[in-house]
Design an enzyme around this catalytic site. Structure first.
Site, PDB file in Angstrom:
ATOM      1  N   LYS A   1     -43.998   7.458   1.457  1.00 38.49           N
ATOM      2  CA  LYS A   1     -44.246   6.031   1.182  1.00 38.49           C
ATOM      3  C   LYS A   1     -43.172   5.155   1.823  1.00 38.49           C
ATOM      4  O   LYS A   1     -43.485   4.176   2.501  1.00 38.49           O
ATOM      5  CB  LYS A   1     -44.262   5.796  -0.330  1.00 38.49           C
ATOM      6  N   ASN A   2     -41.902   5.500   1.603  1.00 38.16           N
ATOM      7  CA  ASN A   2     -40.845   4.593   2.055  1.00 38.16           C
ATOM      8  C   ASN A   2     -40.620   4.637   3.564  1.00 38.16           C
ATOM      9  O   ASN A   2     -39.946   3.769   4.109  1.00 38.16           O
ATOM     10  CB  ASN A   2     -39.548   4.833   1.267  1.00 38.16           C
TER      11      ASN A   2
ATOM     12  N   CYS B   1     -40.361  -2.957  -7.663  1.00 36.84           N
ATOM     13  CA  CYS B   1     -40.228  -2.595  -9.076  1.00 36.84           C
ATOM     14  C   CYS B   1     -39.119  -3.391  -9.745  1.00 36.84           C
ATOM     15  O   CYS B   1     -38.077  -3.651  -9.131  1.00 36.84           O
ATOM     16  CB  CYS B   1     -39.896  -1.102  -9.198  1.00 36.84           C
TER      17      CYS B   1
ATOM     18  N   ARG C   1     -32.194  -7.107  -7.513  1.00 37.49           N
ATOM     19  CA  ARG C   1     -32.271  -6.433  -6.214  1.00 37.49           C
ATOM     20  C   ARG C   1     -32.000  -7.464  -5.123  1.00 37.49           C
ATOM     21  O   ARG C   1     -32.905  -7.918  -4.430  1.00 37.49           O
ATOM     22  CB  ARG C   1     -33.639  -5.747  -6.040  1.00 37.49           C
TER      23      ARG C   1
ATOM     24  N   ASP D   1     -34.545   7.741  -6.997  1.00 36.52           N
ATOM     25  CA  ASP D   1     -35.998   7.745  -7.233  1.00 36.52           C
ATOM     26  C   ASP D   1     -36.461   9.010  -7.958  1.00 36.52           C
ATOM     27  O   ASP D   1     -37.603   9.083  -8.418  1.00 36.52           O
ATOM     28  CB  ASP D   1     -36.758   7.599  -5.905  1.00 36.52           C
TER      29      ASP D   1
ATOM     30  N   ARG E   1     -49.047   3.100  -7.036  1.00 33.32           N
ATOM     31  CA  ARG E   1     -48.384   2.489  -5.883  1.00 33.32           C
ATOM     32  C   ARG E   1     -47.691   3.529  -5.034  1.00 33.32           C
ATOM     33  O   ARG E   1     -47.462   3.306  -3.840  1.00 33.32           O
ATOM     34  CB  ARG E   1     -47.312   1.494  -6.359  1.00 33.32           C
TER      35      ARG E   1
HETATM   36  N1  EPU Z   1     -28.073  -4.095  -2.807  1.00 31.10           N
HETATM   37  C1  EPU Z   1     -27.384  -5.293  -2.810  1.00 31.10           C
HETATM   38  N2  EPU Z   1     -27.577  -6.148  -1.752  1.00 31.10           N
HETATM   39  C2  EPU Z   1     -28.427  -5.873  -0.746  1.00 31.10           C
HETATM   40  C3  EPU Z   1     -29.123  -4.663  -0.759  1.00 31.10           C
HETATM   41  C4  EPU Z   1     -28.937  -3.783  -1.802  1.00 31.10           C
HETATM   42  O1  EPU Z   1     -26.626  -5.571  -3.724  1.00 31.10           O
HETATM   43  O2  EPU Z   1     -28.564  -6.711   0.163  1.00 31.10           O
HETATM   44  C5  EPU Z   1     -27.909  -3.162  -3.963  1.00 31.10           C
HETATM   45  C6  EPU Z   1     -28.843  -3.539  -5.085  1.00 31.10           C
HETATM   46  O3  EPU Z   1     -28.298  -3.204  -6.318  1.00 31.10           O
HETATM   47  C7  EPU Z   1     -30.039  -2.683  -4.804  1.00 31.10           C
HETATM   48  C8  EPU Z   1     -29.366  -1.363  -4.366  1.00 31.10           C
HETATM   49  O4  EPU Z   1     -28.220  -1.835  -3.616  1.00 31.10           O
HETATM   50  O5  EPU Z   1     -30.852  -2.583  -5.911  1.00 31.10           O
HETATM   51  C9  EPU Z   1     -30.209  -0.454  -3.494  1.00 31.10           C
HETATM   52  O6  EPU Z   1     -30.724  -1.225  -2.436  1.00 31.10           O
HETATM   53  P1  EPU Z   1     -31.291  -0.642  -1.072  1.00 31.10           P
HETATM   54  O7  EPU Z   1     -31.359  -1.777  -0.125  1.00 31.10           O
HETATM   55  O8  EPU Z   1     -30.532   0.565  -0.663  1.00 31.10           O
HETATM   56  O9  EPU Z   1     -32.713  -0.176  -1.517  1.00 31.10           O
HETATM   57  P2  EPU Z   1     -34.119  -0.793  -1.125  1.00 31.10           P
HETATM   58  O10 EPU Z   1     -34.243  -0.856   0.353  1.00 31.10           O
HETATM   59  O11 EPU Z   1     -34.379  -2.004  -1.912  1.00 31.10           O
HETATM   60  C10 EPU Z   1     -35.210   1.579  -0.969  1.00 31.10           C
HETATM   61  C11 EPU Z   1     -36.465   2.188  -1.531  1.00 31.10           C
HETATM   62  C12 EPU Z   1     -36.293   2.400  -3.025  1.00 31.10           C
HETATM   63  C13 EPU Z   1     -35.089   3.310  -3.259  1.00 31.10           C
HETATM   64  C14 EPU Z   1     -33.837   2.701  -2.581  1.00 31.10           C
HETATM   65  C15 EPU Z   1     -32.614   3.581  -2.698  1.00 31.10           C
HETATM   66  C16 EPU Z   1     -38.138   1.238  -0.092  1.00 31.10           C
HETATM   67  C17 EPU Z   1     -39.283   0.325   0.065  1.00 31.10           C
HETATM   68  N3  EPU Z   1     -37.579   1.283  -1.284  1.00 31.10           N
HETATM   69  O12 EPU Z   1     -35.046   0.329  -1.658  1.00 31.10           O
HETATM   70  O13 EPU Z   1     -37.472   3.053  -3.465  1.00 31.10           O
HETATM   71  O14 EPU Z   1     -34.841   3.417  -4.629  1.00 31.10           O
HETATM   72  O15 EPU Z   1     -34.107   2.455  -1.190  1.00 31.10           O
HETATM   73  O16 EPU Z   1     -32.857   4.841  -2.133  1.00 31.10           O
HETATM   74  O17 EPU Z   1     -37.780   1.956   0.835  1.00 31.10           O
HETATM   75  C18 EPU Z   1     -39.062   3.742  -5.038  1.00 31.10           C
HETATM   76  O18 EPU Z   1     -39.664   4.312  -4.109  1.00 31.10           O
HETATM   77  O19 EPU Z   1     -39.350   3.925  -6.252  1.00 31.10           O
HETATM   78  C19 EPU Z   1     -37.975   2.817  -4.711  1.00 31.10           C
HETATM   79  C20 EPU Z   1     -37.524   1.904  -5.569  1.00 31.10           C
END
Ligand code: EPU
Length: 417
Positions: free
Chosen positions: A22-23, A116, A121, A304, A396
């Site tokens: 998915k990601n 989610c 975030r 995750d 999802r």
């Molecule tokens: N963060 C910040 N600032 C930023 C970005 C991130 O403070 O600009 C912090 C936040 O606390 C955030 C955390 O770092 O919540 C993780 O953020 P990251 O950007 O690494 O994650 P993401 O890109 O929002 C993706 C996956 C998530 C998975 C995370 C960590 C996608 C679409 N989503 O999220 O997947 O948990 O990386 O591995 O790729 C899921 O599949 O259930 C899911 C939530």
């Protein structure tokens, strides 16, 4: 309302084939818009997030053809329009469109991305990357307006190895003028998958899978064909289920390295696991030992998988501790697990699980995708019937979850109530 009805305690035997990640898919699909051609992506999971991305592509006047497991995207008539909030707030990855439209048109308007509800975030690292690459950004409530006279390569030192910010910086960097160096970059396999596809499209990127990614910007990219890697979180979820209910259960089409943090822990706990080159076999084991877990960025233990793993820990003997280091609010499954009979105490970002405890079927709610997975695992091992509400969250992220589990012996069905 759609609910999932589960009759617990059925042994599972046979084979579960893991779908495309998915990601990866949610980054690869927007990335195709960087090219001025046609791209075909295979192993696309049939999940709700992809339906939303397909609608977004159609909204942007992109020609999309979806067949079983593949998507063909022709960007010839792409238009740069503000994506309506009701599409962008459906999933986090919608902001990858912000990056590709900025890269292609030098201006974009987009709403804050959804995803989610698992704590705040922020997207500050993405905004920082865009600014360093030359974008001027104004914020009007949830609407971001970005413009650049020219996008120029830059050094982007991320404050944390954010997956989203690394992806966004890559998506803009590949068409920016000159060299972009992302330091403290995320190393998740889905980012490597994205770099593989972009490289086939003509991008020049080095350092995939490391903390420093170097990009030499190119004038344009062309279409390509790409196969998505298997979903390591889906693989991990079914492996956890296998550790509890498997009877020579095969988890097929995996990259073992991608779930090593999980399989190492399972082996340490005493699980019966045979790992082969692209599949594993798992048997249930009723003498699992308690353990401690901390979630970290890849290659650490994936956040995750934290929630489904919590359910497993309710069946391990002794006291386990689990620290969530990525998100501030990823324990919303805990009250429901306790309602089912678990003994879990929450204290800030740490939970303490005392096991083993017998779980009983109950009516519970999936508050987010992986909380849904945790409650599904719990329902599968519980005595009696469970009903999981809000299953849209679960759908999802897990392709054909009912079919895959039914095929190996689970009693599970979606009902409209
Ligand atoms: N963060 C910040 N600032 C930023 C970005 C991130 O403070 O600009 C912090 C936040 O606390 C955030 C955390 O770092 O919540 C993780 O953020 P990251 O950007 O690494 O994650 P993401 O890109 O929002 C993706 C996956 C998530 C998975 C995370 C960590 C996608 C679409 N989503 O999220 O997947 O948990 O990386 O591995 O790729 C899921 O599949 O259930 C899911 C939530």
């Amino acid at each position: 309302m759609k609910v999932l009805q589960v009759t617990g305690n059925q042994k599972l035997t046979g084979s579960i084939r893991i779908s495309g990640a998915k990601n990866s898919a949610v980054a690869l699909i927007p990335a195709t818009l960087l090219s001025t051609g046609t791209t075909t992506i295979c192993n696309i999971p049939d999940i709700l997030d992809i339906d939303v991305l397909e609608k977004t592509l159609e909204y942007l006047n992109v020609d999309v053809k979806r067949a079983s497991g593949s998507i063909l995207i022709d960007t010839t008539n792409l238009e740069n329009k503000p994506i309506p909030e009701e599409l962008s707030n459906k999933l986090r990855a919608s902001y990858y469109f912000m990056a590709v439209l900025l890269a292609r048109f030098k201006h974009v308007e987009m709403y804050f991305p959804g995803g989610c509800q698992i704590g705040s975030r922020p997207i500050d690292q993405t905004l920082k990357a865009f600014r360093l690459l030359g974008a001027k950004i104004t914020e009007d409530g949830c609407l971001f307006k970005m413009e650049a006279d020219e996008l120029k390569g830059a050094h982007i030192p991320l404050d944390m190895p954010s997956v989203g910010a690394t992806v966004n910086a890559i998506l803009v960097g590949v068409l920016a003028k000159g060299e972009t160096v992302i330091t403290n970059a995320a190393r998740e396999p889905e980012i490597t998958d994205l770099i593989d596809m972009l490289t086939k499209m003509g991008a020049k990127i080095e350092g995939a899978g490391t903390t420093t990614i170097t990009i030499e910007g190119v004038e344009s990219l062309s279409g390509t064909n790409h196969d998505i890697i298997p979903d390591r979180i889906e693989a991990g979820t079914y492996t956890i289920i296998g550790a509890l209910l498997g009877n020579y259960l095969k988890i097929d089409n995996i990259i073992p390295e991608h779930i090593k943090a999980l399989t190492d822990k399972l082996q340490e706990m005493g699980a019966n696991l045979e790992i082969h080159s692209d599949y594993l076999i798992i048997d249930s084991q009723n003498k699992l030992k308690a353990t401690d877990i901390e979630t970290h960025e890849y290659p650490g233990f994936a956040t995750d998988l934290q929630q489904p793993f919590t359910t497993l820990l309710t069946q391990a003997k002794g006291l386990s501790h689990l620290s969530e280091n990525i998100y501030e609010n990823r324990f919303m499954n805990v009250p429901y697990l306790n309602k089912m009979g678990a003994s879990i105490h929450e204290d800030g970002k740490i939970i303490e699980i005392s096991g083993p405890t017998k779980l009983k079927g109950k009516t519970v709610k999936a508050t987010d995708l992986r909380a849904g997975a945790s409650l599904l695992v719990a329902s599968l091992i519980a005595d009696g019937e469970s009903e999981i509400q809000n299953i849209e969250h679960l759908l999802r992220g897990y392709e054909e979850i009912v079919e895959k589990l039914t095929n190996v012996g689970a009693k599970i069905e979606i009902k409209e109530i």
